[in-house]
Design an enzyme around this catalytic site. Structure first.
Site, mmCIF file in Angstrom:
data_model
loop_
_atom_site.group_PDB
_atom_site.id
_atom_site.type_symbol
_atom_site.label_atom_id
_atom_site.label_comp_id
_atom_site.label_asym_id
_atom_site.label_seq_id
_atom_site.Cartn_x
_atom_site.Cartn_y
_atom_site.Cartn_z
ATOM 1 C CB SER A 146 -0.928 0.005 1.211
ATOM 2 O OG SER A 146 -0.198 -0.181 2.418
ATOM 3 C CG HIS A 154 -1.392 3.630 4.581
ATOM 4 N ND1 HIS A 154 -2.140 2.957 5.523
ATOM 5 C CD2 HIS A 154 -0.789 2.677 3.820
ATOM 6 C CE1 HIS A 154 -2.007 1.647 5.329
ATOM 7 N NE2 HIS A 154 -1.181 1.451 4.305
#
Length: 274
Positions: A48, A255
């Site tokens: 990711s 993230h």
């Protein structure tokens, strides 16, 4: 007079020989350069952090992989126009997923490969879930388990990925990207995790990076350390390039935001790929 003619003849002969040798060397260099220039396809592999989760603007065609043009591979490709660009990085990918599902585009025409992988193998999503929802002692115990995995099991799994990449794309320059530290210690966060938990999480990220860098180096790959690029932009910094817990889109938690991709990952990758 005769001596002068002989000297002139020898000088001319040496000069001609030098030009011939120089010309041959230049021709060989041009040939090698041409071979390298032919291998200019770029393939972006990984998890990711490479697909761009957290940056938004996801390509609907990528489904659960959540690839986005705001991720560093797409940004680099847009700026550098490789002869081909294949973006197979996928949210949630582990080392086995990269080998099984992402290597299809690699070949003799691949000149550049990027990859980030290992965090999911080590269970960092579960680490963060444990640390956010459970006690400090449970958090630290879960981090210790992750560290043990990184030290004992992850190196072999990374070797499998790197060996497979080299086998399928032997001419490629490979850049392995690491992970940022999540927290600025002594920063502006007044609630949430304890400073001890934040420090332990950062330390685990450092271990993951150093382990990955060692395996990359042993395979002759470059390693892009993004820790310095994110310094001053961690969670609790006041100018975070990382999401903390994102309750509206939980999958984006921890993230990089779009700024983390463009300001953190992209320059590190660009420097390593140059």
């Amino acid at each position: 007079m005769r001596l002068s003619r002989i000297t002139a003849y020898v000088s001319s002969l040496l000069l001609a020989t030098a030009f011939a040798l120089t010309g041959a060397t230049a021709a060989q260099a041009d040939q090698q350069s041409g071979q390298q220039a032919a291998a200019t396809g770029y393939v972006a592999l990984g998890d990711s952090y490479s697909s761009g989760v957290g940056a938004g603007g996801y390509d609907s065609g990528s489904g659960d992989c959540k690839r986005t043009p705001r991720a560093y591979p797409a940004l680099w490709a847009a700026a550098n126009s490789p002869s081909s660009f294949n973006f197979t990085a996928c949210s949630g990918a582990r080392t086995g997923d990269v080998v099984a599902n992402q290597l299809g585009p690699l070949g003799s025409g691949t000149g550049l490969v990027s990859v980030s992988v290992g965090g999911n193998d080590a269970g960092f999503a579960d680490v963060m879930t444990t640390c956010v929802l459970q006690s400090e002692s449970n958090c630290l115990a879960r981090i210790a388990t992750a560290r043990s995995y990184v030290e004992t099991t992850l190196p072999g799994n990374l070797d499998k990925v790197y060996t497979a990449i080299s086998a399928k794309a032997p001419a490629a320059q490979v850049v392995v990207l690491g992970y940022p530290r999540f927290y600025k210690l002594g920063g502006g966060c007044l609630a949430g995790l304890s400073e001890k938990e934040r420090s332990a999480i950062n330390g685990a990220a450092d271990l993951l990076n150093s382990t990955t860098a060692k395996r990359a180096a042993d395979h002759g790959f470059a390693f892009g350390d993004v820790s310095s690029a994110f310094t001053g932009h961690e969670i609790c910094s006041g100018d975070a390039w990382l999401h903390s817990v994102n309750w509206t889109n939980i999958g984006e938690s921890y993230h990089p935001k779009a700024a983390g991709q463009s300001g953190g990952y992209l320059p590190v990758f660009s420097a390593a790929a140059s």
